[in-house]
Design an enzyme around this catalytic site. Structure first.
Site, short mmCIF file in Angstrom:
data_model
loop_
_atom_site.label_atom_id
_atom_site.label_comp_id
_atom_site.label_asym_id
_atom_site.label_seq_id
_atom_site.Cartn_x
_atom_site.Cartn_y
_atom_site.Cartn_z
N ASP A 1 1.65 -8.89 -20.19
CA ASP A 1 2.44 -8.31 -18.91
C ASP A 1 3.96 -8.73 -19.37
O ASP A 1 4.80 -8.21 -18.63
CB ASP A 1 2.13 -9.11 -17.80
CG ASP A 1 0.87 -8.72 -17.29
OD1 ASP A 1 0.77 -7.50 -17.38
OD2 ASP A 1 -0.05 -9.59 -16.84
N HIS B 1 -2.18 -17.51 -21.06
CA HIS B 1 -3.48 -16.95 -20.72
C HIS B 1 -4.87 -17.71 -20.77
O HIS B 1 -4.62 -18.47 -21.55
CB HIS B 1 -3.62 -15.67 -21.88
CG HIS B 1 -4.42 -14.50 -21.65
ND1 HIS B 1 -6.02 -14.74 -21.85
CD2 HIS B 1 -4.18 -13.52 -20.99
CE1 HIS B 1 -6.55 -13.56 -21.06
NE2 HIS B 1 -5.41 -12.95 -20.80
#
Ligand code: ACO
Length: 434
Positions: free
Chosen positions: A367, A309
């Protein structure tokens, strides 16, 4: 504007010094205000991907990527996921405070009363090819809302902004469900106002005229939690896209359509689809080392989807909540021996113990688990990103509203580090060499 604390940064170059104010946020690192840098120093800054650039001032969401903290209006995401629900979080993001009971009731009623789409929009859906990706359909249909709802496109009118806000939050599940129904060749299922937001969405996706769909409260709660966890995430790519598009004064439907288009990319919202596809491609735990080796190979473009991320360098707090949700949902559905979940768990453990992933601070992101839950609920992978778009709509709109009301708002117009040709003279075609 954040408080000016009289701190100054001094930037020296070419024998001159430019003094730049330092702004102090409530939380997070200080921010050097470079707005006068070009005027006073004649230089630009260079920051592709905005890794060190605050593009705006905002009071909505705070992230500390090193500590794995995500706050909405100051409230930790874990508490909101546990104690609150999506529409309450929408209110919080939009208006800055948790609603009283009466305010919540009123907000829920306003959203519920706007869930239907203009009937003529159905013809618009039918113009798409049957095999269109639902994200392609959503981008087009949401953009087309500006052609159907003229009475809420004047951004200078606070009332029209409010109507557009409620319309988009209310209609986005209907649009996503219809995009899905269209691509599978089933008739559209209209919203039902006696259901809560998440249950209504599940029913619009899974009911058929011949047979109604009984909403399982466990799945409805899990759906609501997915919506809540994706509601806003500071100045991410799609939110920044919405802000940039709106900075020209474009109408909110067009700007949110731009946000949806950006979200579709596999490095952003498209990662949940890509992640589940990857888990299925891996297929069984024995193949995990092969995929980890590929992710580490600099000559192979493959990346472990659902890992890494831009901001979280410790853990993604949303992934923690969803990991627990995935266990619960699969257990309650009696499919906790699901092979995809097994691969996901073993892949997570293998990657977290691998020096490459440790060194680069790559952890599972939101996700990684959302796809497993959505698949267990019966959604095809192509619906994962549309569901993300439904959830994030409130974040886009909250940030859009904040920007419009900000007196410092200007059209977004980045500059560049030009490395092309210097000025040169045009050469006639007959004088050009092959
Ligand atoms: N698998 C393998 N290696 C990775 C991964 C990954 N998933 N993510 C990053 N790396 C490596 C990069 O190769 C790079 O290595 P290098 O320093 O040797 O060149 C290093 O880690 C840093 O990666 P960057 O791409 O520079 O990091 P950035 O912050 O720009 O990217 C991103 C973040 C786009 C999320 C990236 O981690 C990624 O592509 N992940 C997979 C896609 C994904 O899951 N996206 C969802 C994001 S969350 C969301 O949108 C809700």
């Amino acid at each position: 504007m954040a408080d000016d604390n009289n701190k100054r940064a001094r930037l020296g170059f070419d024998g001159k010094t430019v003094e730049l104010p330092i702004l102090s946020p409530t939380l997070g690192p200080d921010v050097i205000d470079i707005r006068r840098l070009y005027a006073d120093g004649g230089v630009f800054t260079y920051d592709p991907g905005y890794t060190s650039t605050a593009s705006c001032e905002s009071k909505i969401t705070f992230i500390d990527g090193n500590k794995g903290i995500l706050l909405h209006r100051g409230y930790p995401i874990e508490q909101l996921a546990e104690k609150s629900h999506y529409l309450e979080v929408c209110y919080l993001l939009l208006y800055g405070e948790l609603p009283t009971g009466r305010q919540l009731e009123d907000f829920e009623a306003r959203v519920t009363n706007h869930t239907m789409l203009h009937e003529q929009m159905m013809y618009f859906f039918r113009g798409f090819r049957r095999d269109a990706h639902p994200m392609a359909v959503m981008t087009g249909v949401v953009g087309a809302m500006s052609a159907f709802y003229h009475d809420s496109t004047d951004i200078s009118d606070p009332w029209q902004r409010e109507v557009a806000t409620v319309r988009m939050i209310a209609k986005m599940p209907t649009i996503a469900a219809m995009a899905y129904k269209f691509t599978i060749g089933q008739p559209f299922v209209y919203p039902r106002n006696d259901l809560d937001y998440a249950s209504n969405f599940l029913r619009m996706c899974f009911a058929v005229p011949a047979e109604d769909y009984e909403v399982n409260p466990i799945l409805s709660r899990a759906m609501d939690r997915i919506f809540t966890l994706h509601a806003d995430h500071e100045q991410n790519a799609s939110t920044s896209t919405v802000r940039l598009a709106s900075s020209s004064g474009a109408n909110p439907f067009a700007c949110v359509a731009a946000g949806i288009a950006c979200l579709w990319g596999p490095a952003h919202g498209g990662a949940n689809q890509a992640c589940l596809e990857m888990l299925k491609e891996i297929g069984s735990p024995e193949r995990i080392p092969e995929f980890i080796a590929r992710a580490k190979d600099r000559n192979d473009p493959f990346r472990l989807m659902g890992f890494g991320h831009r901001v979280y360098k410790n853990f993604d707090p949303r992934a923690r909540v969803l990991k627990q949700s995935a266990d619960e949902v699969l257990h309650l559905l009696g499919i906790d021996n699901n092979p995809t979940l097994q691969v996901a768990k073993e892949l997570e453990a293998a990657a977290l113990n691998d020096p490459y992933f440790k060194e680069k601070k790559l952890f599972p992101n939101v996700d990684f688990y959302s796809g497993i839950i959505l698949e267990a609920m019966g959604f095809p992978t192509s619906m994962f990103t549309p569901i993300f778009a439904v959830s994030r709509t409130v974040g886009w709109i909250s940030q859009w509203k904040e920007m419009i009301a900000d007196p410092a708002m200007k059209i977004g117009r980045p500059r560049q580090l030009y490395t092309g040709h210097a000025q040169r003279d045009y050469v006639d075609v007959e004088d050009r060499k092959d």
